[in-house]
Motif scaffolding. Structure first.
Motif, short mmCIF file in Angstrom:
data_model
loop_
_atom_site.label_atom_id
_atom_site.label_comp_id
_atom_site.label_asym_id
_atom_site.label_seq_id
_atom_site.Cartn_x
_atom_site.Cartn_y
_atom_site.Cartn_z
N PRO A 161 0.82 -1.21 0.00
CA PRO A 161 0.00 0.00 0.00
C PRO A 161 0.86 1.26 0.00
CG PRO A 161 -0.03 -1.05 2.17
CD PRO A 161 0.69 -1.99 1.24
N LEU A 162 0.35 2.30 -0.62
CA LEU A 162 1.04 3.59 -0.62
C LEU A 162 1.13 4.13 0.80
CD1 LEU A 162 -0.75 5.12 -3.74
CD2 LEU A 162 1.58 4.20 -3.66
N PRO A 166 -1.31 7.76 2.06
CA PRO A 166 -2.72 7.59 2.41
C PRO A 166 -2.94 6.71 3.63
CG PRO A 166 -2.21 6.50 0.32
CD PRO A 166 -1.03 7.34 0.68
N VAL A 199 -10.92 3.61 -5.73
CA VAL A 199 -9.57 3.47 -5.17
C VAL A 199 -9.07 2.03 -5.27
CG1 VAL A 199 -9.94 5.39 -3.56
CG2 VAL A 199 -10.34 3.04 -2.78
N TYR A 224 -2.72 2.55 -9.22
CA TYR A 224 -1.57 2.19 -8.38
C TYR A 224 -1.95 2.20 -6.90
CZ TYR A 224 -1.27 7.32 -8.69
OH TYR A 224 -1.56 8.66 -8.72
N TRP A 225 -3.23 2.42 -6.61
CA TRP A 225 -3.71 2.40 -5.22
C TRP A 225 -3.98 0.97 -4.79
CZ3 TRP A 225 -4.73 6.73 -1.97
CH2 TRP A 225 -4.32 7.94 -2.53
N GLU A 250 -6.50 -0.40 -3.41
CA GLU A 250 -7.11 -0.50 -2.08
C GLU A 250 -8.50 -1.14 -2.18
OE1 GLU A 250 -5.77 -0.08 0.72
OE2 GLU A 250 -4.12 1.35 0.56
N PHE A 253 -10.28 7.79 1.50
CA PHE A 253 -9.35 7.28 0.49
C PHE A 253 -9.63 7.91 -0.87
CE2 PHE A 253 -7.81 3.80 3.19
CZ PHE A 253 -6.50 3.71 2.76
N MET A 311 -7.08 9.99 -3.13
CA MET A 311 -6.78 9.61 -4.50
C MET A 311 -6.87 10.81 -5.44
SD MET A 311 -8.73 6.85 -6.99
CE MET A 311 -10.25 7.81 -7.06
N PRO A 328 -3.80 13.95 -4.12
CA PRO A 328 -2.59 13.38 -3.51
C PRO A 328 -1.60 14.47 -3.12
CG PRO A 328 -2.48 13.19 -5.87
CD PRO A 328 -3.83 13.77 -5.58
N SER A 353 4.26 5.35 -6.43
CA SER A 353 3.23 5.17 -7.46
C SER A 353 3.85 4.92 -8.83
CB SER A 353 2.30 6.39 -7.50
OG SER A 353 3.02 7.58 -7.71
#
Length: 467
Positions: A55-56, A59, A275, A279-280, A282, A320, A324, A327, A342
């Motif tokens: 996960p990023l 966030p 989301v 590249y998220w 989630e 989230f 998104m 950012p 990302s």
């Protein structure tokens, strides 16, 4: 004895008709094998973090602080969390009027987050939008035109609600392109059966096919929907997942607005984003939104009424979505780290898309278009007649038979193309491109070994070699 209310014979027939192949027979068999101790690679569903995507950081830091706001009162919070994450957490908590993540929001979603979504859409498309026409949702997911191959959530939902599924076929030999003449034929055939088409779905980039629609194609679709009085449903959840430079993502809304009046003021459009993808990745957070364009106010009121039945989308998912669409920006403490993470994910996905396409095309009786976007490969498996006969004897659809054999031999869990729809006598399977990049050569090697042995077993060598 009369049947009970929840006996199988008593439940709604629409529930029985609904099918969702992504979690169907193959997935259930894979789960059984996993319980028996077999290593399973679940490539059947676009679930990035289940296959190792990290996960990023930014966030997750913001959400952690929102979930545990007492941390903000700790004098040492700045030693653990960056200042911009702290500031953003305070910002989102303020939007909940002090209630935090444990209380319901407006049924349409937190107004401040909907405003952030509207600002994102304006930056992306170059045209303003009204936050009142944006609803936040728990993810993105009457007669409706649906692309074939299609994401089976659509066919399942249409069956569940008693609608009519009207397929229009994408052309595999034209890189899954869309033919307007085919669309017209689909509408005409539906009308001949007494079905009035009400809406058309486009999935851009495509699932399961991975194609990116060109501006010219989108204009054709918009004109067609306008002529046929169809609402256009734009599934755009993979808009960040682009792996080529020739056709960047263009939103349906931007193309519509660029076309000008009268069509830009008349075509009814609903667009979706989430989301869960990009590249998220989630998926478990269940955050998304839809935006309405040219929908009458009275209809918007009815949609609000339906949304209010569920009271509120989940609050963490809403935050989230806000993160998104808004950012870290240049100059923020977390900006460089966010861009590095990302960009690294997207560059790796682009390499994996090429690795998987090349791997499939090296196999006997397998042909695969390049994955231009989204998260999937959808290779055609040219099954020999003997394999089709063996499948019939086993009581299986031929591509289900093939995918089950693949699962048993390699542990690779895929989805047969029949779950998405395909032309008669043509067979596919869908797999994600999400397995870790360092594992991809081994996975593709395992697939090639299985496939070539399968073809050797069933191929009678009469014209079924790879083209």
């Amino acid at each position: 004895m009369s049947p009970k209310a929840l006996d199988h014979d008593s439940i709604n027939e629409n529930v029985k008709r609904a099918q969702y192949a992504v979690r169907g027979e193959l997935y259930l068999r894979a789960s059984e094998l996993q319980k028996e101790g077999k290593k399973i690679i679940f490539t059947n569903v676009g679930n990035p973090q289940a296959l190792g995507q990290r996960p990023l950081t930014f966030p997750r830091q913001v959400i952690a602080l929102c979930q545990a706001p007492f941390l903000l009162d700790d004098p040492n919070v700045g030693l653990i969390f960056p200042a911009d994450a702290i500031a953003r957490a305070k910002h989102y908590l303020s939007l909940t009027s002090g209630a935090g993540l444990g209380a319901y929001s407006d049924s349409r979603g937190i107004p401040g987050v909907r405003k952030e979504v509207a600002e994102f859409i304006q930056r992306r498309d170059g045209y303003p939008t009204d936050p009142e026409l944006i609803y936040l949702t728990d993810g993105a997911s009457k007669g409706i035109l649906v692309p074939v191959p299609q994401y089976p959530l659509y066919s399942a939902a249409i069956s569940l609600y008693g609608g009519s599924f009207v397929p229009y076929y994408l052309e595999e030999t034209a890189n899954w392109g869309l033919d307007i003449n085919n669309l017209r034929q689909s509408v005409a055939q539906a009308r001949s059966k007494g079905i009035t088409a009400r809406a058309m779905v486009i999935i851009n980039p495509g699932n399961p096919t991975g194609q990116c629609l060109s501006e010219a194609n989108l204009k054709e679709i918009i004109r067609f929907c306008h002529q046929e009085n169809l609402v256009l449903l734009g599934d755009e959840v993979y808009q960040q997942n682009i792996y080529q430079d020739e056709r960047p993502f263009l939103s349906s809304r931007k193309v519509l607005m660029d076309m000008g009046q009268p069509i830009s003021k008349e075509l009814q459009l609903i667009s979706f984003h989430t989301v869960s993808k990009g590249y998220w990745g989630e998926c478990g957070q269940r955050g998304g939104y839809f935006e309405m364009t040219n929908i009458p106010p009275e209809t918007v009121d009815e949609i609000y009424k339906v949304a209010s039945i569920s009271l509120s989308p989940n609050i963490a998912g809403q935050i989230f979505v806000g993160l998104m669409v808004s950012p870290p920006r240049p100059g923020d403490i977390s900006y460089e780290g966010f861009v590095r993470e990302s960009k690294g994910i997207l560059e790796s996905l682009r390499r994996r898309a090429q690795l998987m396409t090349d791997g499939f095309n090296s196999c006997r009786n397998v042909v695969c278009n390049f994955t231009e976007g989204a998260m999937y490969s959808f290779p055609q498996i040219r099954l020999p007649p003997k394999a089709i006969e063996a499948a019939k004897r086993a009581g299986k659809v031929p591509d289900v038979f093939y995918c089950l054999k693949l699962l048993e031999a390699t542990g690779i869990s895929t989805v047969p193309g029949s779950g998405f729809g395909q032309k008669e006598g043509v067979f596919h399977m869908r797999t994600t491109i999400l397995p870790a990049e360092e594992e991809m050569p081994e996975i593709m090697g395992s697939f090639k070994k299985f496939n070539d042995e399968f073809m050797e077993q069933y191929d009678d060598h009469r014209g079924y070699s790879r083209m």
